[in-house]
Write an enzyme that holds these catalytic residues in place. Structure first.
Site, PDB file in Angstrom:
ATOM      1  CB  SER A  97      -0.647   0.330   1.355  1.00 49.30           C
ATOM      2  OG  SER A  97      -2.251  -0.879   1.362  1.00 49.30           O
ATOM      3  CB  THR A 199      -2.273   4.282   4.057  1.00 48.71           C
ATOM      4  OG1 THR A 199      -2.682   3.796   2.179  1.00 48.71           O
ATOM      5  CG2 THR A 199      -2.118   5.789   4.613  1.00 48.71           C
ATOM      6  CB  THR A 217      -0.708   6.359   0.783  1.00 46.73           C
ATOM      7  OG1 THR A 217      -1.095   4.851   0.363  1.00 46.73           O
ATOM      8  CG2 THR A 217      -1.149   6.600  -0.086  1.00 46.73           C
ATOM      9  NE  ARG A 227      -8.629   8.055  -4.990  1.00 49.42           N
ATOM     10  CZ  ARG A 227      -8.120   7.336  -3.991  1.00 49.42           C
ATOM     11  NH1 ARG A 227      -6.839   7.689  -3.484  1.00 49.42           N
ATOM     12  NH2 ARG A 227      -8.699   7.336  -2.969  1.00 49.42           N
ATOM     13  CB  THR A 250      -5.221   4.708   7.298  1.00 49.60           C
ATOM     14  OG1 THR A 250      -5.044   4.113   6.508  1.00 49.60           O
ATOM     15  CG2 THR A 250      -6.106   4.279   8.430  1.00 49.60           C
ATOM     16  N   GLY A 251      -8.057   5.363   5.130  1.00 49.15           N
ATOM     17  CA  GLY A 251      -9.188   4.340   4.914  1.00 49.15           C
ATOM     18  C   GLY A 251      -9.290   4.867   3.527  1.00 49.15           C
TER      19      GLY A 251
HETATM   20  C1  SD4 Z   1      -6.489   6.918  -0.437  1.00 45.92           C
HETATM   21  N1  SD4 Z   1      -6.352   7.008   1.844  1.00 45.92           N
HETATM   22  O1  SD4 Z   1      -5.247   6.637  -1.156  1.00 45.92           O
HETATM   23  C2  SD4 Z   1      -6.005   6.606   1.370  1.00 45.92           C
HETATM   24  C3  SD4 Z   1      -5.636   4.914   1.164  1.00 45.92           C
HETATM   25  C4  SD4 Z   1      -5.305   4.489   2.494  1.00 45.92           C
HETATM   26  O2  SD4 Z   1      -4.298   2.625   3.558  1.00 45.92           O
HETATM   27  O3  SD4 Z   1      -5.764   4.703   3.322  1.00 45.92           O
HETATM   28  N2  SD4 Z   1      -4.818   3.106   3.003  1.00 45.92           N
HETATM   29  O4  SD4 Z   1      -7.044   6.772  -0.406  1.00 45.92           O
END
Ligand code: SD4
Length: 337
Positions: A97, A199, A217, A227, A250-251
């Site tokens: 990631s 991430t 990330t 994106r 994160t997320g």
């Molecule tokens: C994203 N927030 O690119 C990041 C992905 C992430 O653990 O947090 N991964 O949307």
């Protein structure tokens, strides 16, 4: 901006120098600054005990924390610590990631997002950067060597190369094999805690009590080409205000961006919430307004006193705290059980 050396903590002020007269609003701003030497008595600096230096990061990151802790142990700045820390997963091909070994977008390109913020409120960021193993160090160079905060895509790459960073292929055999497998269905559906796992958002407090943060990330696996997520966006994936604290996220970045998540967490702490309360309230803001079923967002925060908090929408989010020679991975509380 408040000169930190001129003021001391609210509690110290109350306990040690009750006769000093400061306006309430000034005191609200100074948060937990560590020392005071007043204009009335410029030679009388009162030192108060700050938190022990600490490193905290999203997910299970003991190696990254150890690298950051090593910087703090030798008296280094929190900024140096977070950069050194997050460079560990950036260079790790097993971490799919972040950086090298990260899963590509749907066209097979590994595109990286990263940002960094220091105790003075300086910030640097790169988005949609390809071919550079350490986007966090490019972000730091943007912060320190350009008049800008954010560079993107080709421009970020040209800048990195001009700064001496090496152009590399970041798509590992393993990530390429998975991507080719994915192409057979090309069904884009991020899975909570799996595709997004690891991430890294990291916050550190150094021996001076200064706070910095970093976030890096490869973004969501198989995202559209071009994106950009929340991770390189100051205020979304990361925010630091040295008078209050820091936060990272994160997320699913789209949800974090729509709520200015990390800025929100820091502002809630400014209004008096503990880091835990602030993370919970920011997550609830998402839950109350957006479709969150099957979607993960996690927040992590520290305040100037060294207190921390973490909260996520789905269970499964954890964080790693290193302080006083101990490192511990803890499961965050979550909205859904
Ligand atoms: C994203 N927030 O690119 C990041 C992905 C992430 O653990 O947090 N991964 O949307």
């Amino acid at each position: 901006m408040v000169n930190r050396r001129r003021f001391l903590t609210l509690s110290s002020l109350a306990g040690l120098v009750p006769s000093l007269s400061f306006s309430h609003s000034k005191l609200m701003h100074i948060g937990a600054s560590k020392t005071l030497s007043t204009a009335d008595s410029p030679n009388s600096t009162i030192h108060t005990a700050g938190p022990s230096p600490l490193v905290i990061s999203t997910w299970k990151q003991p190696k990254a924390n150890a690298a950051a802790q090593a910087v703090l142990d030798r008296g280094g700045r929190a900024l140096e610590a977070v950069e050194a820390g997050v460079r560990v997963p950036e260079a790790d091909p097993e971490d799919m990631s972040v950086g090298y070994g990260g899963r590509p977008d749907r066209d097979g390109h590994v595109t990286l997002d990263a940002c960094i913020m220091d105790e003075k409120g300086n910030a640097g960021s790169v988005t949609f950067l390809e071919h550079i193993m350490h986007p966090i160090s490019v972000a730091r160079a943007v912060m320190e060597k350009t008049p800008h905060v954010m560079l993107s895509g080709e421009g970020a790459l040209s800048f990195a190369l001009a700064q001496g960073f090496k152009k590399e292929n970041l798509l590992t055999k393993k990530a390429e094999k998975e991507w080719r497998e994915w192409l057979k269905t090309a069904n884009y559906k991020p899975i909570a805690n799996i595709e997004r796992h690891d991430t890294i958002g990291m916050l550190a407090i150094d021996s001076k009590g200064d706070i910095s943060g970093a976030c890096t990330t490869s973004g969501l696996a198989y995202k559209m080409h071009g994106r950009v997520g929340d991770s390189p966006i100051i205020g979304a994936g990361l925010f630091v205000d040295n008078e209050i604290g820091g936060a990272c996220a994160t997320g699913l970045g789209e949800l974090v961006m729509r709520t200015c998540g990390s800025f929100l967490v820091v502002e809630l702490m400014r209004q008096g919430r503990t880091p835990q309360q602030a993370c919970e309230e920011a997550a609830l803001r998402i839950v109350n307004k957006q479709e969150f079923k099957d979607i993960q967002v996690g927040f992590l925060a520290v305040n100037k006193k060294g207190e921390h908090g973490a909260f996520s929408i789905q269970p499964g989010f954890n964080f790693t705290l290193s302080q006083d020679k101990e490192t511990k991975v803890t499961d965050a509380k979550s909205y859904l059980k």
